[in-house]
Write an enzyme that holds these catalytic residues in place. Structure first.
Site, PDB file in Angstrom:
ATOM      1  N   ARG A  84      -7.276   7.139   9.575  1.00  0.00           N
ATOM      2  CA  ARG A  84      -6.277   6.273  10.209  1.00  0.00           C
ATOM      3  C   ARG A  84      -5.042   6.985  10.062  1.00  0.00           C
ATOM      4  O   ARG A  84      -4.595   7.106   9.254  1.00  0.00           O
ATOM      5  CB  ARG A  84      -6.383   5.087   9.378  1.00  0.00           C
ATOM      6  N   HIS A  95       3.624   1.201  -1.119  1.00  0.00           N
ATOM      7  CA  HIS A  95       3.107   1.672   0.284  1.00  0.00           C
ATOM      8  C   HIS A  95       3.180   3.232   0.341  1.00  0.00           C
ATOM      9  O   HIS A  95       3.917   3.831  -0.406  1.00  0.00           O
ATOM     10  CB  HIS A  95       4.502   1.029   1.459  1.00  0.00           C
ATOM     11  N   ALA A 113      -0.470  -4.366   6.305  1.00  0.00           N
ATOM     12  CA  ALA A 113       0.337  -5.301   7.319  1.00  0.00           C
ATOM     13  C   ALA A 113       0.709  -6.696   6.836  1.00  0.00           C
ATOM     14  O   ALA A 113       1.876  -7.185   7.521  1.00  0.00           O
ATOM     15  CB  ALA A 113      -0.671  -5.466   8.827  1.00  0.00           C
ATOM     16  N   TYR A 162      -0.358   8.356   7.038  1.00  0.00           N
ATOM     17  CA  TYR A 162      -0.978   8.183   5.694  1.00  0.00           C
ATOM     18  C   TYR A 162      -1.677   9.099   5.070  1.00  0.00           C
ATOM     19  O   TYR A 162      -2.042   8.972   3.999  1.00  0.00           O
ATOM     20  CB  TYR A 162      -1.916   6.873   6.128  1.00  0.00           C
ATOM     21  N   GLU A 204       5.012  -3.883  -5.820  1.00  0.00           N
ATOM     22  CA  GLU A 204       4.667  -3.467  -4.185  1.00  0.00           C
ATOM     23  C   GLU A 204       4.640  -2.090  -4.088  1.00  0.00           C
ATOM     24  O   GLU A 204       5.336  -1.407  -4.421  1.00  0.00           O
ATOM     25  CB  GLU A 204       5.663  -4.155  -3.407  1.00  0.00           C
ATOM     26  N   ASN A 211      -0.840  -3.299  -2.414  1.00  0.00           N
ATOM     27  CA  ASN A 211      -0.370  -2.703  -1.144  1.00  0.00           C
ATOM     28  C   ASN A 211      -0.928  -3.577  -0.213  1.00  0.00           C
ATOM     29  O   ASN A 211      -2.388  -3.684   0.108  1.00  0.00           O
ATOM     30  CB  ASN A 211      -1.032  -1.214  -0.935  1.00  0.00           C
ATOM     31  N   ARG A 264      10.378   3.560   9.476  1.00  0.00           N
ATOM     32  CA  ARG A 264       9.361   3.262  10.618  1.00  0.00           C
ATOM     33  C   ARG A 264       9.902   2.374  11.478  1.00  0.00           C
ATOM     34  O   ARG A 264      11.034   2.163  11.811  1.00  0.00           O
ATOM     35  CB  ARG A 264       8.148   3.072   9.864  1.00  0.00           C
ATOM     36  N   PRO A 312      -5.364  -5.062   4.700  1.00  0.00           N
ATOM     37  CA  PRO A 312      -6.049  -4.784   5.703  1.00  0.00           C
ATOM     38  C   PRO A 312      -6.101  -3.203   6.482  1.00  0.00           C
ATOM     39  O   PRO A 312      -4.895  -2.559   6.232  1.00  0.00           O
ATOM     40  CB  PRO A 312      -5.717  -5.481   6.881  1.00  0.00           C
ATOM     41  N   ASN A 313      -7.013  -2.756   6.885  1.00  0.00           N
ATOM     42  CA  ASN A 313      -6.885  -1.198   7.157  1.00  0.00           C
ATOM     43  C   ASN A 313      -6.951  -0.132   6.405  1.00  0.00           C
ATOM     44  O   ASN A 313      -7.180   0.980   7.050  1.00  0.00           O
ATOM     45  CB  ASN A 313      -5.941  -1.003   8.484  1.00  0.00           C
TER      46      ASN A 313
HETATM   47  C1  DQA Z   1       1.348   0.354   4.661  1.00  0.00           C
HETATM   48  C2  DQA Z   1       2.612  -0.113   5.591  1.00  0.00           C
HETATM   49  C3  DQA Z   1       2.533  -0.984   6.343  1.00  0.00           C
HETATM   50  O1  DQA Z   1       3.602  -1.222   7.425  1.00  0.00           O
HETATM   51  C4  DQA Z   1       1.183  -1.011   7.229  1.00  0.00           C
HETATM   52  O2  DQA Z   1       0.939  -1.927   7.867  1.00  0.00           O
HETATM   53  C5  DQA Z   1      -0.116  -0.558   6.484  1.00  0.00           C
HETATM   54  C6  DQA Z   1       0.161   0.488   5.317  1.00  0.00           C
HETATM   55  C7  DQA Z   1       1.460   1.671   3.770  1.00  0.00           C
HETATM   56  O3  DQA Z   1       0.860   1.691   2.904  1.00  0.00           O
HETATM   57  O4  DQA Z   1       2.288   2.810   4.136  1.00  0.00           O
HETATM   58  O5  DQA Z   1      -1.167  -0.792   6.904  1.00  0.00           O
HETATM   59  O6  DQA Z   1       1.432  -0.571   3.599  1.00  0.00           O
END
Ligand code: DQA
Length: 149
Positions: free
Chosen positions: A17, A99, A76, A22, A97, A73, A106, A9-10
């Site tokens: 964003r 990110h 959240a 990011y 995994e 990825n 963070r 998501p997002n």
């Molecule tokens: C994320 C880190 C997560 O904590 C966050 O909710 C994201 C992006 C990253 O790629 O840094 O949406 O996965």
């Protein structure tokens, strides 16, 4: 070799964003970067994004028998999703995994990954390069001859 790259998501909002966290690359630009690298390495990639947990669960389930590795990825959902963790545990496909940001530097809640125990490893904090490193790690693990190390 076929690699499935999943985004949660997002991540469709990348570019606009929280660029200080990011970066400015859009998800489309990250995909293009990955495709270029995948072509050099001679691997096929499928690249998907969803804001819905169930989509990610279904795609992970379907990866069994169709893909050699998953690069995920979960955004959240990383921090909350028992369903994604269970899906990863249910299949026998190598999962990595990733990110963009360093989730350990963070807010405290981000340090905890629900999915990490179901993955081979975690790459966090290198921006879009996290995905490229994951691709190299997957190849290295799957085929020592084509991998970088
Ligand atoms: C994320 C880190 C997560 O904590 C966050 O909710 C994201 C992006 C990253 O790629 O840094 O949406 O996965």
């Amino acid at each position: 070799m076929k690699i499935l790259i999943l985004n949660g998501p997002n991540l469709n909002l990348l570019g606009q964003r929280e660029p200080e966290t990011y970066g400015r690359a859009t998800l489309g630009q990250i995909e293009a970067m990955i495709r270029k690298k995948a072509e050099q390495l001679g691997v096929d990639v499928d690249f998907r994004q969803s804001n819905h947990e169930g989509d990610l669960v279904t795609w992970i389930q379907q990866a069994q028998g169709s893909y050699d590795a998953i690069i995920l990825n979960a955004a959240a959902y990383t921090h909350t999703s028992v369903a994604i963790r269970d899906a990863l545990t249910a299949i026998k496909v190598l999962a990595i995994e990733v990110h963009l940001s360093n989730i350990h530097s963070r807010e405290p809640f981000r340090s905890s990954s629900m999915i990490a125990p179901a993955c081979k490893g975690q790459i966090s904090g290198f921006g879009p390069t996290s995905y490229l490193l994951a691709l190299e790690a997957a190849l290295s693990l799957l085929d020592k001859k084509t991998g970088p190390v």
